[in-house]
Design a protein around this motif. Structure first.
Motif, PDB file in Angstrom:
ATOM      1  N   ARG A 196       0.854  -1.194   0.000  1.00 33.67           N
ATOM      2  CA  ARG A 196       0.000   0.000   0.000  1.00 33.67           C
ATOM      3  C   ARG A 196       0.890   1.243   0.000  1.00 33.67           C
ATOM      4  O   ARG A 196       2.072   1.188   0.386  1.00 33.67           O
ATOM      5  N   ALA A 216      -4.225  -3.649   1.764  1.00 35.59           N
ATOM      6  CA  ALA A 216      -4.786  -2.518   2.514  1.00 35.59           C
ATOM      7  C   ALA A 216      -4.486  -2.632   4.010  1.00 35.59           C
ATOM      8  O   ALA A 216      -4.421  -1.629   4.706  1.00 35.59           O
ATOM      9  N   HIS A 217      -4.301  -3.850   4.497  1.00 32.79           N
ATOM     10  CA  HIS A 217      -3.988  -4.069   5.915  1.00 32.79           C
ATOM     11  C   HIS A 217      -2.485  -4.095   6.193  1.00 32.79           C
ATOM     12  O   HIS A 217      -2.056  -4.498   7.268  1.00 32.79           O
ATOM     13  N   GLU A 275      -0.009  -5.775   4.470  1.00 32.94           N
ATOM     14  CA  GLU A 275       0.815  -6.904   4.036  1.00 32.94           C
ATOM     15  C   GLU A 275       1.591  -6.515   2.784  1.00 32.94           C
ATOM     16  O   GLU A 275       1.234  -5.581   2.073  1.00 32.94           O
ATOM     17  N   ARG A 301      -7.222  -8.046  -7.303  1.00 35.66           N
ATOM     18  CA  ARG A 301      -8.487  -8.003  -6.565  1.00 35.66           C
ATOM     19  C   ARG A 301      -8.491  -9.049  -5.458  1.00 35.66           C
ATOM     20  O   ARG A 301      -9.111  -8.847  -4.429  1.00 35.66           O
ATOM     21  N   GLU A 302      -7.805 -10.149  -5.674  1.00 35.19           N
ATOM     22  CA  GLU A 302      -7.796 -11.237  -4.705  1.00 35.19           C
ATOM     23  C   GLU A 302      -6.937 -10.922  -3.481  1.00 35.19           C
ATOM     24  O   GLU A 302      -7.101 -11.556  -2.448  1.00 35.19           O
ATOM     25  N   VAL A 303      -6.029  -9.965  -3.580  1.00 29.61           N
ATOM     26  CA  VAL A 303      -5.146  -9.642  -2.459  1.00 29.61           C
ATOM     27  C   VAL A 303      -5.276  -8.184  -2.008  1.00 29.61           C
ATOM     28  O   VAL A 303      -4.539  -7.743  -1.148  1.00 29.61           O
ATOM     29  N   ARG A 304      -6.222  -7.464  -2.581  1.00 32.91           N
ATOM     30  CA  ARG A 304      -6.379  -6.038  -2.268  1.00 32.91           C
ATOM     31  C   ARG A 304      -6.580  -5.788  -0.774  1.00 32.91           C
ATOM     32  O   ARG A 304      -6.008  -4.878  -0.199  1.00 32.91           O
ATOM     33  N   ASP A 305      -7.411  -6.592  -0.122  1.00 36.39           N
ATOM     34  CA  ASP A 305      -7.660  -6.414   1.312  1.00 36.39           C
ATOM     35  C   ASP A 305      -6.380  -6.629   2.119  1.00 36.39           C
ATOM     36  O   ASP A 305      -6.107  -5.879   3.059  1.00 36.39           O
ATOM     37  N   ALA A 306      -5.620  -7.657   1.759  1.00 37.06           N
ATOM     38  CA  ALA A 306      -4.366  -7.928   2.474  1.00 37.06           C
ATOM     39  C   ALA A 306      -3.402  -6.753   2.320  1.00 37.06           C
ATOM     40  O   ALA A 306      -2.754  -6.341   3.289  1.00 37.06           O
TER      41      ALA A 306
END
Length: 168
Positions: free
Chosen positions: A37, A124-125, A127, A117-122
């Motif tokens: 990020r 954002a946190h 990683e 899209r499959e790792v966007r949340d990770a």
């Protein structure tokens, strides 16, 4: 054709350990690309280009897939028009073209596919994701080695990578 292996690490320190493990396994640093990020410190990690950060290969794949589908249905409509006018030769050529389009699409759907899209949340946190460009035959070995040497790493997926993109 090469594969792009996506590996997720909890933070930059684990990612650096992952890079060291990959280098130890014979993967050149230029084949490793780091994504995180905005504002995340990536000191000591390989960089990535704009194209790699924007996931342009997946965008190209979607464009080609949608274009193939559109072309198939245009040819299907053309087939029905040709049949209604009795143009058997044109109808036959359209059937052959539709078959080629279908087979190309069928081949394309069997390629491994992952995207951001499959790792966007990770990401954002906080990683860190390493994208590793390797030969298809090395995917399992590299994934296994990374999990042995850096158990905190998570497998984020794998996608295809044309040989020309792997040269960049």
């Amino acid at each position: 054709m090469k594969r792009r292996l996506y590996l997720l690490f909890p933070d930059a320190e684990f990612a650096r350990r992952g890079v060291a493990a990959l280098n130890q396994d014979g993967i050149e640093t230029r084949r490793i690309h780091t994504i995180a990020r905005n504002g995340e410190s990536l000191e000591g990690l390989p960089g990535s280009t704009f194209e790699q950060r924007s996931d342009r290969l997946h965008q190209l794949e979607r464009w080609v897939w949608n274009g193939n589908l559109t072309l198939f249905f245009i040819m299907l409509a053309g087939f029905f028009v040709a049949i209604s006018y009795g143009a058997v030769v044109v109808a036959t050529l359209l059937v052959v073209a539709m078959l080629v389009s279908f087979l190309a699409g069928e081949r394309f759907t069997h390629l491994p596919d992952a995207d951001f899209r499959e790792v966007r949340d990770a990401l954002a946190h906080g990683e860190i994701m390493l994208m590793v460009d390797i030969p298809e035959s090395e995917v399992y070995r590299i994934e296994h080695q990374i999990h042995q040497q850096v158990p905190e790493a998570r497998f984020g997926g794998v996608s295809w990578l044309p040989d020309t993109a792997a040269q960049l």
